[in-house]
Motif scaffolding. Structure first.
Motif, PDB file in Angstrom:
ATOM      1  N   ILE A 103      -0.890   1.830  -5.253  1.00 11.20           N
ATOM      2  CA  ILE A 103      -0.793   3.068  -4.479  1.00 11.20           C
ATOM      3  C   ILE A 103       0.675   3.244  -4.112  1.00 11.20           C
ATOM      4  O   ILE A 103       1.286   2.351  -3.523  1.00 11.20           O
ATOM      5  CB  ILE A 103      -1.649   3.017  -3.201  1.00 11.20           C
ATOM      6  CG1 ILE A 103      -3.126   2.818  -3.551  1.00 11.20           C
ATOM      7  CG2 ILE A 103      -1.447   4.283  -2.366  1.00 11.20           C
ATOM      8  CD1 ILE A 103      -4.025   2.542  -2.356  1.00 11.20           C
ATOM      9  N   GLU A 104       1.234   4.391  -4.476  1.00 13.33           N
ATOM     10  CA  GLU A 104       2.615   4.716  -4.129  1.00 13.33           C
ATOM     11  C   GLU A 104       2.584   5.923  -3.200  1.00 13.33           C
ATOM     12  O   GLU A 104       2.297   7.022  -3.641  1.00 13.33           O
ATOM     13  CB  GLU A 104       3.425   5.042  -5.375  1.00 13.33           C
ATOM     14  CG  GLU A 104       3.547   3.903  -6.365  1.00 13.33           C
ATOM     15  CD  GLU A 104       4.235   4.340  -7.648  1.00 13.33           C
ATOM     16  OE1 GLU A 104       5.207   5.118  -7.575  1.00 13.33           O
ATOM     17  OE2 GLU A 104       3.771   3.914  -8.713  1.00 13.33           O
ATOM     18  N   LYS A 105       2.874   5.694  -1.910  1.00 15.46           N
ATOM     19  CA  LYS A 105       2.842   6.787  -0.941  1.00 15.46           C
ATOM     20  C   LYS A 105       4.180   7.505  -0.874  1.00 15.46           C
ATOM     21  O   LYS A 105       5.232   6.872  -0.873  1.00 15.46           O
ATOM     22  CB  LYS A 105       2.473   6.265   0.440  1.00 15.46           C
ATOM     23  CG  LYS A 105       1.010   5.977   0.624  1.00 15.46           C
ATOM     24  CD  LYS A 105       0.723   5.659   2.081  1.00 15.46           C
ATOM     25  CE  LYS A 105      -0.745   5.552   2.349  1.00 15.46           C
ATOM     26  NZ  LYS A 105      -0.997   5.268   3.768  1.00 15.46           N
ATOM     27  N   GLY A 106       4.094   8.829  -0.788  1.00 15.77           N
ATOM     28  CA  GLY A 106       5.262   9.663  -0.549  1.00 15.77           C
ATOM     29  C   GLY A 106       5.184  10.214   0.861  1.00 15.77           C
ATOM     30  O   GLY A 106       4.465   9.669   1.715  1.00 15.77           O
ATOM     31  N   ALA A 107       5.863  11.316   1.122  1.00 15.64           N
ATOM     32  CA  ALA A 107       5.879  11.903   2.460  1.00 15.64           C
ATOM     33  C   ALA A 107       4.502  12.448   2.854  1.00 15.64           C
ATOM     34  O   ALA A 107       4.056  12.241   3.981  1.00 15.64           O
ATOM     35  CB  ALA A 107       6.925  13.008   2.536  1.00 15.64           C
ATOM     36  N   VAL A 108       3.822  13.142   1.943  1.00 19.22           N
ATOM     37  CA  VAL A 108       2.503  13.709   2.251  1.00 19.22           C
ATOM     38  C   VAL A 108       1.420  13.321   1.257  1.00 19.22           C
ATOM     39  O   VAL A 108       0.251  13.285   1.599  1.00 19.22           O
ATOM     40  CB  VAL A 108       2.535  15.259   2.330  1.00 19.22           C
ATOM     41  CG1 VAL A 108       2.975  15.755   3.663  1.00 19.22           C
ATOM     42  CG2 VAL A 108       3.363  15.865   1.230  1.00 19.22           C
ATOM     43  N   ASN A 109       1.804  13.034   0.037  1.00 19.91           N
ATOM     44  CA  ASN A 109       0.852  12.647  -1.007  1.00 19.91           C
ATOM     45  C   ASN A 109       1.191  11.266  -1.537  1.00 19.91           C
ATOM     46  O   ASN A 109       2.315  10.784  -1.371  1.00 19.91           O
ATOM     47  CB  ASN A 109       0.885  13.630  -2.189  1.00 19.91           C
ATOM     48  CG  ASN A 109       0.133  14.889  -1.910  1.00 19.91           C
ATOM     49  OD1 ASN A 109      -0.276  15.155  -0.793  1.00 19.91           O
ATOM     50  ND2 ASN A 109      -0.056  15.693  -2.935  1.00 19.91           N
ATOM     51  N   GLY A 110       0.209  10.685  -2.206  1.00 21.46           N
ATOM     52  CA  GLY A 110       0.432   9.405  -2.850  1.00 21.46           C
ATOM     53  C   GLY A 110      -0.167   9.423  -4.239  1.00 21.46           C
ATOM     54  O   GLY A 110      -1.040  10.237  -4.554  1.00 21.46           O
ATOM     55  N   ILE A 111       0.316   8.509  -5.088  1.00 19.42           N
ATOM     56  CA  ILE A 111      -0.227   8.344  -6.428  1.00 19.42           C
ATOM     57  C   ILE A 111      -1.081   7.082  -6.421  1.00 19.42           C
ATOM     58  O   ILE A 111      -0.580   5.984  -6.170  1.00 19.42           O
ATOM     59  CB  ILE A 111       0.875   8.213  -7.494  1.00 19.42           C
ATOM     60  CG1 ILE A 111       1.803   9.431  -7.486  1.00 19.42           C
ATOM     61  CG2 ILE A 111       0.257   7.988  -8.886  1.00 19.42           C
ATOM     62  CD1 ILE A 111       1.142  10.733  -7.871  1.00 19.42           C
ATOM     63  N   VAL A 112      -2.381   7.276  -6.669  1.00 21.46           N
ATOM     64  CA  VAL A 112      -3.323   6.164  -6.754  1.00 21.46           C
ATOM     65  C   VAL A 112      -3.537   5.894  -8.238  1.00 21.46           C
ATOM     66  O   VAL A 112      -3.956   6.785  -8.976  1.00 21.46           O
ATOM     67  CB  VAL A 112      -4.654   6.502  -6.057  1.00 21.46           C
ATOM     68  CG1 VAL A 112      -5.652   5.354  -6.212  1.00 21.46           C
ATOM     69  CG2 VAL A 112      -4.424   6.836  -4.585  1.00 21.46           C
ATOM     70  N   THR A 113      -3.239   4.669  -8.660  1.00 22.09           N
ATOM     71  CA  THR A 113      -3.416   4.290 -10.058  1.00 22.09           C
ATOM     72  C   THR A 113      -4.685   3.463 -10.177  1.00 22.09           C
ATOM     73  O   THR A 113      -4.803   2.413  -9.542  1.00 22.09           O
ATOM     74  CB  THR A 113      -2.202   3.485 -10.577  1.00 22.09           C
ATOM     75  OG1 THR A 113      -1.031   4.299 -10.424  1.00 22.09           O
ATOM     76  CG2 THR A 113      -2.374   3.116 -12.039  1.00 22.09           C
ATOM     77  N   ILE A 114      -5.633   3.978 -10.968  1.00 18.35           N
ATOM     78  CA  ILE A 114      -6.914   3.301 -11.186  1.00 18.35           C
ATOM     79  C   ILE A 114      -6.897   2.700 -12.585  1.00 18.35           C
ATOM     80  O   ILE A 114      -6.688   3.416 -13.579  1.00 18.35           O
ATOM     81  CB  ILE A 114      -8.092   4.284 -11.030  1.00 18.35           C
ATOM     82  CG1 ILE A 114      -8.082   4.889  -9.619  1.00 18.35           C
ATOM     83  CG2 ILE A 114      -9.424   3.592 -11.327  1.00 18.35           C
ATOM     84  CD1 ILE A 114      -9.078   6.012  -9.418  1.00 18.35           C
ATOM     85  N   LYS A 115      -7.111   1.405 -12.660  1.00 13.64           N
ATOM     86  CA  LYS A 115      -7.132   0.709 -13.946  1.00 13.64           C
ATOM     87  C   LYS A 115      -8.559   0.721 -14.490  1.00 13.64           C
ATOM     88  O   LYS A 115      -9.495   0.352 -13.800  1.00 13.64           O
ATOM     89  CB  LYS A 115      -6.633  -0.722 -13.783  1.00 13.64           C
ATOM     90  CG  LYS A 115      -6.419  -1.427 -15.096  1.00 13.64           C
ATOM     91  CD  LYS A 115      -5.301  -2.445 -14.979  1.00 13.64           C
ATOM     92  CE  LYS A 115      -5.020  -3.173 -16.255  1.00 13.64           C
ATOM     93  NZ  LYS A 115      -4.516  -2.382 -17.326  1.00 13.64           N
ATOM     94  N   VAL A 116      -8.701   1.185 -15.716  1.00 14.71           N
ATOM     95  CA  VAL A 116      -9.982   1.243 -16.409  1.00 14.71           C
ATOM     96  C   VAL A 116      -9.792   0.512 -17.732  1.00 14.71           C
ATOM     97  O   VAL A 116      -9.249   1.077 -18.682  1.00 14.71           O
ATOM     98  CB  VAL A 116     -10.425   2.706 -16.651  1.00 14.71           C
ATOM     99  CG1 VAL A 116     -11.779   2.744 -17.333  1.00 14.71           C
ATOM    100  CG2 VAL A 116     -10.432   3.504 -15.361  1.00 14.71           C
ATOM    101  N   GLY A 117     -10.164  -0.756 -17.763  1.00 17.18           N
ATOM    102  CA  GLY A 117      -9.889  -1.567 -18.948  1.00 17.18           C
ATOM    103  C   GLY A 117      -8.390  -1.673 -19.137  1.00 17.18           C
ATOM    104  O   GLY A 117      -7.659  -2.039 -18.227  1.00 17.18           O
ATOM    105  N   ASN A 118      -7.911  -1.293 -20.333  1.00 19.39           N
ATOM    106  CA  ASN A 118      -6.469  -1.322 -20.608  1.00 19.39           C
ATOM    107  C   ASN A 118      -5.784   0.000 -20.299  1.00 19.39           C
ATOM    108  O   ASN A 118      -4.582   0.123 -20.492  1.00 19.39           O
ATOM    109  CB  ASN A 118      -6.226  -1.690 -22.082  1.00 19.39           C
ATOM    110  CG  ASN A 118      -6.606  -3.119 -22.368  1.00 19.39           C
ATOM    111  OD1 ASN A 118      -6.386  -4.005 -21.553  1.00 19.39           O
ATOM    112  ND2 ASN A 118      -7.198  -3.362 -23.524  1.00 19.39           N
TER     113      ASN A 118
END
Length: 139
Positions: free
Chosen positions: A17-32
């Motif tokens: 999870i990379e949080k910014g000022a108001v939004n964040g990027i959630v990275t979901i791993k699905v296999g490779n």
């Protein structure tokens, strides 16, 4: 369990999870593969998201674009490649389903013209392209 009209509900594990000022990027791993979701920090906190937690990437079929190969120099963060396993044309729009080598499927709704112009047919290679802002996260 909650039932949704969104055709794509892909289970995985939160990798980062990379949080910014108001939004964040959630990275979901699905296999490779990874699916990136751009959601609000409020949502990240309300859902109590953290790396290692099981999560579901939820994507409406109408938010999926297709290409015949992965594209360089595109702002969309998600490109998932596989084989087309189903094409179903309607009067104007059709549904295309691809399956990646690990067995998860993603469905998109595009125009019949696009299906024909790209030559999308069962058995051929394709890449589903999804902007990270079009991905919802469920737990």
């Amino acid at each position: 369990m909650l039932k949704l009209s969104a055709r794509n509900q892909i289970e995985g594990t939160i990798d980062s999870i990379e949080k910014g000022a108001v939004n964040g990027i959630v990275t979901i791993k699905v296999g490779n593969e990874v699916i990136k979701a751009d959601i609000t920090n409020d949502a990240i906190e309300q859902l109590e998201l953290e790396p290692g937690l099981k999560a579901i990437a939820i994507i409406k079929a109408s938010s999926v674009m297709f290409a015949t190969e992965k594209l360089a120099n595109i702002s969309a963060r998600n490109q998932l490649s596989g084989k087309i396993v189903k094409v179903n044309k309607g009067a104007v729009n059709g549904h295309v389903v691809i399956e990646n080598p690990e067995g998860f499927r993603i469905k998109g709704s595009i125009t019949n013209d696009a299906i024909e112009q790209l030559g999308l047919a069962e058995g051929s290679d394709a890449t589903a392209i999804i902007k990270s802002t079009e991905v919802m996260v469920g737990i």
